[in-house]
Design an enzyme around this catalytic site. Structure first.
Site, PDB file in Angstrom:
ATOM      1  N   LYS A   1       3.230  15.967  -3.378  1.00  0.00           N
ATOM      2  CA  LYS A   1       1.873  15.423  -3.508  1.00  0.00           C
ATOM      3  C   LYS A   1       1.502  14.665  -2.233  1.00  0.00           C
ATOM      4  CE  LYS A   1       0.290  11.177  -5.305  1.00  0.00           C
ATOM      5  NZ  LYS A   1      -0.846  10.588  -4.961  1.00  0.00           N
ATOM      6  N   LYS A  51       8.060   2.916  -7.503  1.00  0.00           N
ATOM      7  CA  LYS A  51       8.208   1.967  -6.394  1.00  0.00           C
ATOM      8  C   LYS A  51       9.556   1.265  -6.465  1.00  0.00           C
ATOM      9  CE  LYS A  51       3.550   1.513  -4.859  1.00  0.00           C
ATOM     10  NZ  LYS A  51       2.245   0.967  -5.164  1.00  0.00           N
ATOM     11  N   LYS A 111      -0.119   8.455   0.981  1.00  0.00           N
ATOM     12  CA  LYS A 111       0.142   7.561   2.103  1.00  0.00           C
ATOM     13  C   LYS A 111       1.603   7.121   2.099  1.00  0.00           C
ATOM     14  CE  LYS A 111      -3.902   5.765   0.790  1.00  0.00           C
ATOM     15  NZ  LYS A 111      -4.715   4.717   0.229  1.00  0.00           N
TER      16      LYS A 111
HETATM   17  P1  ADP Z   1      -2.049   7.257  -1.940  1.00  0.00           P
HETATM   18  O1  ADP Z   1      -1.133   7.930  -2.947  1.00  0.00           O
HETATM   19  O2  ADP Z   1      -2.211   8.079  -0.730  1.00  0.00           O
HETATM   20  O3  ADP Z   1      -1.666   5.835  -1.648  1.00  0.00           O
HETATM   21  P2  ADP Z   1      -4.098   6.079  -3.558  1.00  0.00           P
HETATM   22  O4  ADP Z   1      -3.105   5.684  -4.579  1.00  0.00           O
HETATM   23  O5  ADP Z   1      -4.733   5.027  -2.711  1.00  0.00           O
HETATM   24  O6  ADP Z   1      -3.476   7.204  -2.622  1.00  0.00           O
HETATM   25  O7  ADP Z   1      -5.224   6.906  -4.288  1.00  0.00           O
HETATM   26  C1  ADP Z   1      -6.602   6.708  -4.213  1.00  0.00           C
HETATM   27  C2  ADP Z   1      -7.287   7.768  -5.072  1.00  0.00           C
HETATM   28  O8  ADP Z   1      -7.022   9.070  -4.529  1.00  0.00           O
HETATM   29  C3  ADP Z   1      -6.763   7.791  -6.517  1.00  0.00           C
HETATM   30  O9  ADP Z   1      -7.840   8.107  -7.385  1.00  0.00           O
HETATM   31  C4  ADP Z   1      -5.750   8.890  -6.497  1.00  0.00           C
HETATM   32  O10 ADP Z   1      -5.562   9.486  -7.763  1.00  0.00           O
HETATM   33  C5  ADP Z   1      -6.378   9.879  -5.518  1.00  0.00           C
HETATM   34  N1  ADP Z   1      -5.334  10.665  -4.855  1.00  0.00           N
HETATM   35  C6  ADP Z   1      -4.388  10.194  -3.994  1.00  0.00           C
HETATM   36  N2  ADP Z   1      -3.577  11.177  -3.568  1.00  0.00           N
HETATM   37  C7  ADP Z   1      -4.033  12.323  -4.165  1.00  0.00           C
HETATM   38  C8  ADP Z   1      -3.615  13.686  -4.126  1.00  0.00           C
HETATM   39  N3  ADP Z   1      -2.598  14.081  -3.377  1.00  0.00           N
HETATM   40  N4  ADP Z   1      -4.286  14.566  -4.884  1.00  0.00           N
HETATM   41  C9  ADP Z   1      -5.338  14.198  -5.646  1.00  0.00           C
HETATM   42  N5  ADP Z   1      -5.795  12.926  -5.719  1.00  0.00           N
HETATM   43  C10 ADP Z   1      -5.156  11.987  -4.999  1.00  0.00           C
END
Ligand code: ADP
Ligand code: TRP
Length: 321
Positions: free
Chosen positions: A189, A110, A192
């Site tokens: 990956k 970040k 969001k």
């Molecule tokens: P983002 O990266 O979209 O903001 P979050 O950090 O809110 O997602 O993640 C919420 C959950 O979803 C966590 O357990 C995270 O490891 C899982 N997660 C998010 N993106 C992925 C991905 N591309 N592949 C597998 N798991 C994911």
């Protein structure tokens, strides 16, 4: 065994969240005591609009329920309804070395993206440790990107136990190899924060458009294609049976199938998988009082468990006179 996890209400839930995390929550609620929450305190590090915060928190609760979390089986709640977490977070921060936090990817990434580093962002893993440790959690289902945070949690829990005697349960991450990193429409990956997601509850037209815009290489329709190098194939694999996957791989290798056709099949598979959940999601949107009620009941239960652990920790370190 108790399974605990959470997602931040920081945007639309997507298929990476589902296959990487939420599907495991739904499966675990049958065999384990599930605690699944909405990490709004964590989201405060990025969301600065109170109306967005409220709406997205309630939306994510409805998403959880639509995707199959059952309040009869699992405890579903909002993080900030359990203020004990913040108190434990402070106590834990006093046994957390700075170096441990400085090494965390999420913070480093970040900062690299230019998001100004406040203390909340830096201390994020300590709050996450408090979330996990306060419910005596054994298993933490997450995607690969959260593995480091669960390791930091273990480290902090062990430091507390070494300092004050066995008080906290040390948890294990629960990560499914096959879905640990779901790719986004640009091949990175899915996240969001990269704007490369396929949201689960967008209108059908928007979903189709999103899937049709997955980046592929420029092999012509006739050409043989390598399924293992293609995000469309990787995404399709999440939805497909072993046999469907093998058949699709064969069509890639044989040539004669364009990426557009593979994308159409992916769209069909997406709709088949999430059709029911999308219907339920609409019903829940019309019944937000029910969603609020689930969250209130969940918080009551979670709070009672949190209080017991916090009292144990307060006693262990002598702030209980
Ligand atoms: P983002 O990266 O979209 O903001 P979050 O950090 O809110 O997602 O993640 C919420 C959950 O979803 C966590 O357990 C995270 O490891 C899982 N997660 C998010 N993106 C992925 C991905 N591309 N592949 C597998 N798991 C994911
Ligand atoms: N940091 C997690 C994420 O961004 C969300 C989270 C907060 C969490 N507290 C947690 C996940 C406790 C598992 C357990 O995805």
């Amino acid at each position: 065994m108790r399974a605990l996890s959470g997602v931040q209400p920081s945007g639309k839930i997507h298929i990476g969240n589902y296959f990487g995390a939420i599907r495991q929550y739904v499966r675990m609620q049958d065999e384990h005591e599930g605690f699944f929450f909405i990490a709004n305190y964590h989201a405060l590090t990025t969301i600065r609009d109170p109306e967005d915060m409220r709406r997205q928190t309630l939306d994510l609760a409805a998403d959880y329920l639509a995707l199959g979390l059952d309040p009869q089986k699992a405890t579903v709640f909002v993080q900030s309804d359990i203020p004990e977490v913040c108190e434990l977070s402070w106590i834990l921060s006093t046994v957390t070395p700075m170096g441990l936090l400085e090494r965390c990817h999420a913070y480093k990434d970040k900062v690299a993206q230019g998001i100004p580093a406040d203390h909340g962002l830096f201390a994020y893993p300590v709050l996450m440790a408090a979330d996990i440790l306060i419910y005596d959690s054994h298993l933490v289902p997450v995607g690969q990107d959260q593995k480091q945070h669960v390791e930091v949690t273990r480290d902090i829990g062990e430091r507390f136990n070494n300092t004050y005697g066995e008080t906290l349960v040390i948890p294990e991450p629960y990560i499914l190899e096959s879905t640990a990193v779901v790719p986004g429409i640009d091949g990175r990956k899915m996240s969001k924060s990269y704007d490369n997601t396929i949201p689960i509850f967008d209108p059908e037209k928007a979903t189709r458009k999103r899937i049709m815009s997955i980046v592929t290489d420029s092999t012509p329709v006739e050409g043989a294609k390598d399924p293992e190098k293609c995000s469309v194939f990787q995404l399709y694999s999440l939805f497909a049976s072993e046999q469907q996957r093998a058949e699709m791989a064969e069509r890639y290798r044989a040539g004669g199938m364009g990426y557009g056709d593979a994308k159409k099949e992916l769209f069909e598979a997406f709709m088949a998988q999430f059709g029911e959940a999308r219907k339920r999601r609409e019903e829940l949107a019309a019944n937000l009082d029910y969603v609020r009620d689930v969250l209130h009941k969940g918080a009551e239960h979670a709070r009672a468990v949190a209080r017991t652990t916090l009292d144990r920790c307060r006693a262990a370190c002598g702030v209980d006179i």
